[in-house]
Design an enzyme around this catalytic site. Sequence first.
Site, mmCIF file in Angstrom:
data_model
loop_
_atom_site.group_PDB
_atom_site.id
_atom_site.type_symbol
_atom_site.label_atom_id
_atom_site.label_comp_id
_atom_site.label_asym_id
_atom_site.label_seq_id
_atom_site.Cartn_x
_atom_site.Cartn_y
_atom_site.Cartn_z
ATOM 1 N N ASN A 1 0.820 -1.208 0.000
ATOM 2 C CA ASN A 1 0.000 0.000 0.000
ATOM 3 C C ASN A 1 0.859 1.265 0.000
ATOM 4 O O ASN A 1 1.017 1.910 -1.039
ATOM 5 C CB ASN A 1 -0.941 -0.034 1.201
ATOM 6 C CG ASN A 1 -2.012 1.047 1.134
ATOM 7 O OD1 ASN A 1 -1.883 2.020 0.419
ATOM 8 N ND2 ASN A 1 -3.076 0.866 1.878
ATOM 9 N N ASP A 2 1.460 1.598 1.129
ATOM 10 C CA ASP A 2 2.193 2.869 1.208
ATOM 11 C C ASP A 2 3.351 2.961 0.219
ATOM 12 O O ASP A 2 3.664 4.046 -0.269
ATOM 13 C CB ASP A 2 2.724 3.080 2.637
ATOM 14 C CG ASP A 2 1.577 3.204 3.637
ATOM 15 O OD1 ASP A 2 0.507 3.699 3.226
ATOM 16 O OD2 ASP A 2 1.755 2.799 4.790
#
Lengths: 100, 469
Positions: free
Chosen positions: B394-395
């Site tokens: 994700n990040d």
Amino acid sequence: MEAVVAFFSPIYILMLAAILGYEIISRVPVILHTPLMSGTNFVHGIVLVGAMVALGQASTPLEQTIGFLGVLLGAGNAVGGYFVTERMLEMFKSSKEKGN
Amino acid sequence: MGYLIETVYFLTAVLFIVGLKRMSHPTTARSGIVWAGGGMVLATLVSFAHPQITAHISVTNYVLMLIAIAIGGVIAWAGAKRVPMTAMPQMIAIYNGMGGGAAAAIAAVELLKDHGDHLPSNTILLMAVAGALIGAVAFSGSVVAFGKLQELKFFKDDAKFRFTGQQKVNAAIFGAAVVLGLIIALGHVFGGPLITLFFLLALAFGALMALPIGGADMPVVISLFNAFTGLAVALEGFVLGNSAMIIAGIIVGSSGTLLTLMMAKAMNRSVANVLFSNWAALGTGEAQAVTGSLKPMEPPDAAIQMAYASKVIIVPGYGMAVAQAQHKIWEMSKLLIERGATVKFAIHPVAGRMPGHMNVLLAEAGVPYDYIADLEEINEEFPTADVALVIGANDVVNPAARNDKSSPIYGMPILNVDHAKNVQVIKRGKGVGFAGIENALFFADNTRMVYGDAQKVVAALIQGIKDLG
């Protein structure tokens, strides 16, 4: 003069070993960072040897208890460090080795 | 006997160095650990006849030694053989903590023992105390790190370990331990409550230092404690006059320090920032609002897009490993390769739980290491990729790191997945990542969300590709 040499030789060892440690790691590809951290973790398991010497010299029950703990922890560091590193490294294979 | 032992210790140091050198290249890595292991066995065996032990030979101590090696060795062996690859970082933490504890124990015995007429010099005593302090900190800190990564209930909530003035309390405890250490070493106070208090303060400081740090930052901390243990071992090596411990300890101390800095850099943070702040407190203001909508896609449609792609880049994250989907992913990749596609795996430096952890997890599934590319190599290739498949990451794929100055992750190097022609994101739900922020990638026009458990989704993709024949 001999005293001066005796004073400086550990400092030379220290400096050279520090440079060596830096050099060994600085050219490592990221893919090996975790196994290598685990490998260096195994290498400081040499503390086991010192713990054995400490326990060997112990003369009171207190010293023996602490020495015993030291050897136990040192052995754990060396043995555990070896097997986790080996397990990780034996999985690294290139596509040619596998015939895929 | 002295010469034999020193010769073997020298040989051990050489074997460690050669071993580490070999471990730093993928083709020789496997033999590296065996070389180093050989050195360790030699050093251990010869140490039974160490003059410092044979000088006051004691059968009881020999028996205790053998029992301790057997217990410690068997427990560690059993643990190391059974641990799943996803749990590797905390396993390294716990073995590292054991080494720190052993160094502290050596110092304790050296300080407590009856010195008779041979009182060590103040330099040696200071080294013993310093090694004890660093070793004890590494021990308790590593135990806490283990507990947090293992997600033990007690450590679950980072916030409950944070309080105002925490840094001052920690500094006071550390200061008190240093003062006590100086009194012990220079005042030659070797017994009684003072030395007990010294060790308790050192242990407390290690634990307090690690407690408020979040799970995502833990690898940096583990690496730092690894360097600490190396240093403690080297210091106790000086105390015992043991050259193998000095050399091995210093090498680990310096390489561990470098590794710690490299890890922190990969996360775009300084080591001080990791230790003395927390993720939630970062970021200067409100992140930019994300525009667009999430566009779901069903696995059969995703499979069709994948099957007709000529170049696929897979971006795995820790979520993939938790779902144990790496084997399925490799199975799917092989199918795509058979259909003539180029498949590559793109690994962010902090994918997984420490640098290189994702490589270990993919290697476990049988992915050859030459299919795996790191950030710099692969970022140029995303524009030519027909499909980029993000799974459990994700990040590290959030474009906000490139273009949103107010985002807490701004400046972190990311994988430019959004440059690919099509993006598929396999995700459990609509939640946010470790950093707690929305990901603009998921809302982009070329992105499709495939919701579900990673393993099941990939199984469905495999089925879909096979159905196409």
